[in-house]
Enzyme design. Structure first.
Site, mmCIF file in Angstrom:
data_model
loop_
_atom_site.group_PDB
_atom_site.id
_atom_site.type_symbol
_atom_site.label_atom_id
_atom_site.label_comp_id
_atom_site.label_asym_id
_atom_site.label_seq_id
_atom_site.Cartn_x
_atom_site.Cartn_y
_atom_site.Cartn_z
ATOM 1 N N LEU A 1 0.890 -0.854 0.098
ATOM 2 C CA LEU A 1 0.034 0.100 -0.226
ATOM 3 C C LEU A 1 1.158 1.562 0.074
ATOM 4 O O LEU A 1 0.270 2.525 0.863
ATOM 5 C CB LEU A 1 -1.124 0.184 1.526
ATOM 6 N N THR B 1 2.496 4.132 -2.507
ATOM 7 C CA THR B 1 2.512 5.276 -3.892
ATOM 8 C C THR B 1 1.376 4.714 -4.470
ATOM 9 O O THR B 1 0.459 4.995 -5.469
ATOM 10 C CB THR B 1 3.411 5.728 -4.719
ATOM 11 N N LYS C 1 9.858 -5.487 -11.426
ATOM 12 C CA LYS C 1 10.386 -5.760 -12.745
ATOM 13 C C LYS C 1 11.849 -6.694 -12.297
ATOM 14 O O LYS C 1 12.265 -7.914 -12.871
ATOM 15 C CB LYS C 1 10.821 -4.257 -12.719
ATOM 16 N N GLY D 1 6.190 2.370 -16.502
ATOM 17 C CA GLY D 1 5.832 2.698 -15.871
ATOM 18 C C GLY D 1 4.046 2.449 -17.031
ATOM 19 O O GLY D 1 3.711 1.463 -16.979
ATOM 20 N N GLU E 1 15.654 8.136 -5.166
ATOM 21 C CA GLU E 1 15.576 7.488 -4.070
ATOM 22 C C GLU E 1 16.460 7.542 -3.330
ATOM 23 O O GLU E 1 17.507 8.628 -3.550
ATOM 24 C CB GLU E 1 16.088 6.013 -4.695
ATOM 25 N N LYS F 1 14.112 -4.375 -16.038
ATOM 26 C CA LYS F 1 13.648 -4.307 -17.109
ATOM 27 C C LYS F 1 13.402 -4.625 -19.070
ATOM 28 O O LYS F 1 13.212 -5.293 -19.681
ATOM 29 C CB LYS F 1 13.214 -2.890 -17.837
#
Lengths: 435, 435
Positions: free
Chosen positions: B12, B14, B107, B136, B192, B207
């Site tokens: 839960l 973003t 991923k 995305g 990050e 990816k």
């Protein structure tokens, strides 16, 4: 699932040849991805004996293409005949009556008869697919129907006609004028002998009406699409736009809006636009197509690729066939045709934006005063203004970019100037593509 | 088809919040497009009482997320926990054991365990979908699996990490250096706190390995992906590239080739590249992602959009859910997992191309002679060569663009220079993206 999917091909022109070549060249890969082989069993075209440069003798020949769907050796009919009505439409109808699926590249037929055909396909519980009808090989129909299915789409727009984009970007690169570049494009086979559908924006309008139906869940409605082509764009306009930081592109744009009564209205327009250098559509050159969709969660998506040609178009046709082989029937317009909304066309006067206006005027005193007075009286505010002197008695070009304002104000200014002896020809208005 | 599709949400953060917001905001539209409602019945996360800024009290809470798939009120588990192993992997396994479908944005898990999980999903005849794991909101997994399914894919490449692209394009716009822009990106939440996975190319490599599996029908194979990030790119490199007509972008690229023994080999690399101004990837700015696929019939297709963020990622997750609601199970990697080819990694020495090489050297006599001699001895031919004087005793920057040649020659030249006292630090090599 090892039973082959059996295809009848109606129409053996360039795209038909591409489909045959693709299905033969990539047969193994297609069977692996589709879960079963896709085989052409039957073909049909107007003239059996024409030399096409490819061999169709290994397929059954059907003289009457309209009955292709009735043959027991056919599961799916691929319609590559073209034309909104005539044999293509007759074939589509008989195919659904026979309970068979139809794949088509025919944008005119879907734009004019999409609702009727989707109704028939859904009643027969068979697929009607037309990925190849919009933007050639770009999987934009699938992208809208499935890829962004979770989104409310606010706007869909793009470069939908490769011929126009080829002409505009060649004019841009070479400084040559429209007629000259068109003639060359015709000689090279990039433009049709009768280029009307392309250069007057009708082909793009067909595609736009299909895109907007899928994006907004509205019944496909081609008639109200306002289409202006690129005939009147001058090399001088392109040079002028360049100075200001823009490229000129023929843009098809569709949006929905709510009217005062709370009803959803559909805006659909094909029009040459000034596109700012920072916008991804500015860099779409040559015969390439590109479609932008703006969703309420995904934001702005861009799909770009070859908008025409036998290879890309065949790629889209066979992608539809693979979907059908995998068992995907789907609703032709994403939601069941009975649920498609009948949205009335939107008014345009209140639409706000910046515009480029170009006048060809006689070189005499008072001309600028007359034009600027009309702008003032109509409430059009001018951001930049350039006059380029003509040689000798040639008309002078006056071009301007307006500040953001309603389209109705520009229409009013042009009405005030209508019939004025200072104008050598009607002004050309191009909208500036907003962010 | 009016039974709702019942979803359990694991994680839960973003993206989880985005999925909840999307499913609530677009519920009617989703039900219309999916043919039935999609409802969240159950949620789970590490900490029940955390203030998330959105309300989860209307859903059942499950403390042990690993058993979500076993609940009778759940048809599909959405895994948004992240991490290649740990709870995410345990949850995926139990979900398939329970015969339920899984949708994931993970991923790393698919890159490391994709073959195992696809095997389990296929055995259970349920869907495993991961559109949100790559690029995305851009529907590129669907584009490759279905949109270009008719094509043999020659090459797939693109800008797969939004953080790196944001940093590079900000360096480009502002002339600032890497560390400075990274710190700002971290402060703004674009990067990050521990940015290693992003800036060292590992996220892009995850990816890329997923894209190449789907494009080429090979078993997903992350380990051999050669990944170099953008830490060593200087503002001066960007300025230098600009003078030569290029932008610097972190590109993930995958191709297949045949080796001498006739076996297919898989090339996968993430590396900063110089991209020519005329290439569509050059104009992909900010946190945007873009993927190019080249098919043998469709030609070059470009998919572009937001590569991260809660809205775009939720859009991809819910698109997968709509597919499942419509009855689309599909093979996770397009063809059945048992048919995926195990292709060995390709050698790279014979790959031909142009490259940019930058040296930081001590400013003393003979430096250029030593570098150019090494190039000559290794057979590297130089197209352009620029030396920029450092101030005072600062190292001098020497940068060059090579003519097209094999990568092995450049490696040999660098080997000859290895340990040379003239080099203040190891040279930086960036490939130039070919047409």
């Amino acid at each position: 699932m090892s039973e082959p999917l059996r295809i009848a091909l109606a129409g053996l022109g360039t795209v038909g040849g591409g489909v045959i070549r693709l299905i033969e060249a990539n047969a193994d890969l297609i069977a692996r991805r589709a879960g079963r082989p896709i085989v052409i069993t039957t073909v049909s075209a107007r003239n059996r004996d024409k030399d096409r440069g490819f061999d169709v003798s290994r397929y059954a020949w059907e003289d009457d293409m309209v009955i292709l769907g009735e043959r027991p050796d056919v599961d799916v009919v691929v319609e590559l005949v073209g034309g909104a009505d005539g044999p293509a439409l007759a074939l589509a109808r008989t195919t659904f009556e026979a309970g068979k699926a139809l794949v088509t590249a025919n944008k005119a037929m879907i734009a004019h008869h999409g609702v009727e055909l989707a109704t028939k396909a859904e009643a027969a519980k068979v697929a009607l697919k037309f990925e190849a009808a919009v933007a050639g090989g770009i999987p934009v129909i699938k992208g809208l129907k499935e890829g962004v299915a979770a989104n409310e789409i606010a706007r869909v727009y793009g470069i939908l006609n490769g011929t126009c984009n080829y002409i505009l970007s060649t004019m841009e690169d070479t400084g040559r004028d429209f007629a000259d570049v068109l003639a060359e494009a015709q000689a090279k086979g990039y433009a049709e002998a009768d280029p009307t559908f392309d250069i007057d924006g009708i082909d793009a309008a067909h595609k736009l009406s299909i895109l907007s139906s899928i994006a907004f869940g509205t019944a496909v409605d081609f008639k109200p699409v306002a289409a202006t082509g690129i005939r009147r764009v001058l090399a001088a306009d392109i040079a002028q736009a360049d100075v200001l930081g823009y490229y000129i592109r023929l843009i098809g744009m569709a949006e929905t809006e709510m009217d005062a009564a709370g009803n959803r209205r559909l805006f659909q327009r094909v029009h040459p636009h000034l596109v700012h250098r920072d916008h991804p559509l500015a860099h779409v050159d040559g015969a390439t197509n590109a479609v932008v969709a703006e969703g309420n969660f995904v934001g702005r998506l861009l799909f770009q690729g070859a908008g025409a040609g036998d290879g890309p178009t065949a790629s889209a046709v066979v992608a539809d066939l693979i979907d059908i082989a995998r068992g995907d029937i789907g609703a032709p317009f994403s939601i069941p045709v009975a649920e498609l909304e009948r949205a009335a066309p939107a008014e345009t006067g209140h639409r706000r934006g910046k515009a480029y206006i170009r006048f060809n005027v006689a070189d005499r005193p008072g001309v600028l005063a007359e034009i600027t007075a009309a702008m003032r009286d109509a409430g059009v505010s001018i951001e930049s203004f350039i006059q380029k002197g003509g040689q000798d008695d040639a008309p002078v070009m006056v071009s301007m970019v307006t500040h953001e304002g309603p389209e109705s104000a520009i229409a009013e200014a042009l009405r005030l100037l209508d019939g004025s002896p200072v104008l050598a020809e009607p002004p050309l208005v191009m909208h500036i593509l907003g962010e």
